[in-house]
Write a protein that holds these residues in place. Structure first.
Motif, mmCIF file in Angstrom:
data_model
loop_
_atom_site.group_PDB
_atom_site.id
_atom_site.type_symbol
_atom_site.label_atom_id
_atom_site.label_comp_id
_atom_site.label_asym_id
_atom_site.label_seq_id
_atom_site.Cartn_x
_atom_site.Cartn_y
_atom_site.Cartn_z
ATOM 1 N N ALA A 63 31.613 28.065 25.967
ATOM 2 C CA ALA A 63 30.240 28.515 25.732
ATOM 3 C C ALA A 63 29.934 28.635 24.243
ATOM 4 C CB ALA A 63 30.004 29.858 26.427
ATOM 5 N N PHE A 64 30.944 28.863 23.424
ATOM 6 C CA PHE A 64 30.740 28.931 21.978
ATOM 7 C C PHE A 64 30.872 27.553 21.331
ATOM 8 C CE2 PHE A 64 32.686 29.099 17.762
ATOM 9 C CZ PHE A 64 31.679 29.731 17.067
ATOM 10 N N ALA A 65 31.874 26.787 21.728
ATOM 11 C CA ALA A 65 32.188 25.525 21.058
ATOM 12 C C ALA A 65 31.103 24.470 21.263
ATOM 13 C CB ALA A 65 33.536 24.998 21.538
ATOM 14 N N LEU A 71 24.726 22.048 17.491
ATOM 15 C CA LEU A 71 23.956 22.474 16.322
ATOM 16 C C LEU A 71 24.413 21.736 15.069
ATOM 17 C CD1 LEU A 71 21.813 24.347 15.157
ATOM 18 C CD2 LEU A 71 23.583 26.074 14.873
ATOM 19 N N THR A 72 25.720 21.581 14.910
ATOM 20 C CA THR A 72 26.247 20.852 13.755
ATOM 21 C C THR A 72 25.785 19.401 13.781
ATOM 22 O OG1 THR A 72 28.178 22.289 13.695
ATOM 23 C CG2 THR A 72 28.360 20.199 12.528
ATOM 24 N N ALA A 73 25.878 18.759 14.943
ATOM 25 C CA ALA A 73 25.459 17.357 15.060
ATOM 26 C C ALA A 73 23.963 17.203 14.792
ATOM 27 C CB ALA A 73 25.805 16.823 16.442
ATOM 28 N N ALA A 74 23.156 18.096 15.318
ATOM 29 C CA ALA A 74 21.703 18.020 15.105
ATOM 30 C C ALA A 74 21.350 18.246 13.642
ATOM 31 C CB ALA A 74 20.993 19.040 15.986
ATOM 32 N N THR A 75 22.035 19.173 12.991
ATOM 33 C CA THR A 75 21.780 19.451 11.572
ATOM 34 C C THR A 75 22.160 18.250 10.713
ATOM 35 O OG1 THR A 75 22.161 21.802 11.945
ATOM 36 C CG2 THR A 75 22.285 21.026 9.669
#
Length: 98
Positions: A63-65, A71-75
């Motif tokens: 649920a965290f990973a 979010l990292t990929a979208a950023t």
């Protein structure tokens, strides 16, 4: 196997008699077994061991990973689209080249 027994809180604040203890038992325990209850009104206890906590830990990590990865990929995608070509490792080179 499910066992029945008594439960006493670690701080001695309450005791429960005849409570059901859910867990993984190969045979009937001959000594006290560490267990948790939700409070003084609980009707069953849960045995403490690695297997009973492994599934919730795995779900928590997942649920965290996954959101962190998304979010990292979208950023990174957003930064790549907004920056000049090649600044953040994008393909192409200088604008107008090619």
């Amino acid at each position: 196997m499910t066992c029945r027994g008594s439960f006493t809180a670690a701080d001695g604040s309450f005791s429960l008699a005849g409570i059901r203890i859910d867990g993984v038992f190969d045979e009937r325990p001959q000594a006290p077994v560490a267990a948790r209850v939700s409070g003084p009104d609980a009707d069953h206890a849960v045995q403490l061991d690695f297997l009973t906590t492994f599934a919730p830990m795995g779900l928590g990590l997942t649920a965290f990973a996954f959101p962190a990865w998304a979010l990292t990929a979208a950023t990174r995608d957003l930064l790549t689209r907004r920056s000049p070509a090649g600044l953040l490792g994008g393909a192409g080179g200088a604008p107008g080249g090619g």
